[in-house]
Design an enzyme around this catalytic site. Structure first.
Site, PDB file in Angstrom:
ATOM      1  N   VAL A  55      37.788 -45.359 -47.368  1.00 10.48           N
ATOM      2  CA  VAL A  55      37.242 -46.223 -46.330  1.00 10.48           C
ATOM      3  C   VAL A  55      36.212 -47.122 -46.999  1.00 10.48           C
ATOM      4  O   VAL A  55      35.277 -46.626 -47.646  1.00 10.48           O
ATOM      5  CB  VAL A  55      36.585 -45.359 -45.229  1.00 10.48           C
ATOM      6  N   CYS A  56      36.380 -48.422 -46.875  1.00 10.52           N
ATOM      7  CA  CYS A  56      35.469 -49.367 -47.543  1.00 10.52           C
ATOM      8  C   CYS A  56      34.043 -49.156 -47.045  1.00 10.52           C
ATOM      9  O   CYS A  56      33.783 -49.213 -45.834  1.00 10.52           O
ATOM     10  CB  CYS A  56      35.922 -50.792 -47.258  1.00 10.52           C
TER      11      CYS A  56
END
Lengths: 96, 131
Positions: B78-79
């Site tokens: 997840v960025c």
């Protein structure tokens, strides 16, 4: 170096940018709301050059109730076919 | 066997794109290929939220991702910048920013854009799913 182009909406500007980059050997896959472009009355929007395959995702046609209505020259494929198409071309470009 | 990286940019329930990505991911695995990485970017970070509670008769996309990720031991990133801006945090970020709770589902991990670059360089195919 052929490309699988994936388009998921019926946006005229997006379509014209996409179609302008198509080359012989490429495929154009219609998914999500872009499958509506396969209806006969939409034909002017989806003119593709010779040697480019036009394919629609069968599940997205089915959930919109238009499987039997799309133009006969447009092929259709499943998700597993989508994966196979991704490997049959050197790259996948998702237009957005 | 080929390797795939998927970039998921759409939130669950907002557009179809996250569900399309999930179905594609299932098809990749079913065909015997490898998922090099899932990269949840921009609004796609909402797929990692443990606070989504859809009606019981609707498909629970975040939990479906989690099952797929855990079953197949997929690297699901997840960025970090996208996630923090949108309130998707793991326990480490909760402590770092003195928040009151964390909501990222186990199985997902926080990471930076370098991991997207790695995926672009090393996966056989990178496929983006945007709204």
């Amino acid at each position: 170096m052929s490309t699988l182009h994936v388009i998921n909406k019926s946006d005229a500007a997006l379509w014209s940018s996409c179609v302008a980059t198509l080359s012989r050997g490429d495929s154009l896959l219609l998914i999500e709301d872009a499958v509506y472009a396969g209806l006969p009355e939409q034909q002017q929007n989806v003119f593709v050059p010779d040697g480019v395959k036009l394919i629609a995702l069968a599940e997205d046609l089915a959930v919109r109730g238009i499987s039997a209505k799309i133009r006969p020259e447009i092929g259709n494929t499943t998700y597993s076919g989508f994966v196979a198409l991704s490997l049959a071309h050197e790259r996948v470009v998702s237009w957005q | 066997m080929s390797s795939f990286a998927l970039v998921i940019q759409g939130a669950p329930y907002s557009s179809q794109s996250a569900l399309t990505a999930y179905r594609y991911c299932e098809a990749v695995l079913k065909a015997g290929h490898n998922i090099h990485r899932l990269f949840f970017y921009q609004d796609g970070v909402h797929n990692a939220s443990g606070f989504c509670v859809p009606p019981q008769d609707e498909f629970h996309l975040p939990r479906a991702w989690q099952r797929l990720i855990q079953q197949h031991q997929i690297d699901a990133v997840v960025c970090v910048a996208s996630a923090l801006k949108r309130g998707i945090v793991d326990q480490a970020e909760t402590q770092r920013h003195l928040l009151t709770g964390s909501n990222m589902l186990p199985g997902f991990s926080i990471g930076g854009l370098g991991l997207l670059m790695d995926a672009l360089a090393n996966a056989d195919r990178v496929v983006t799913f945007a709204p």
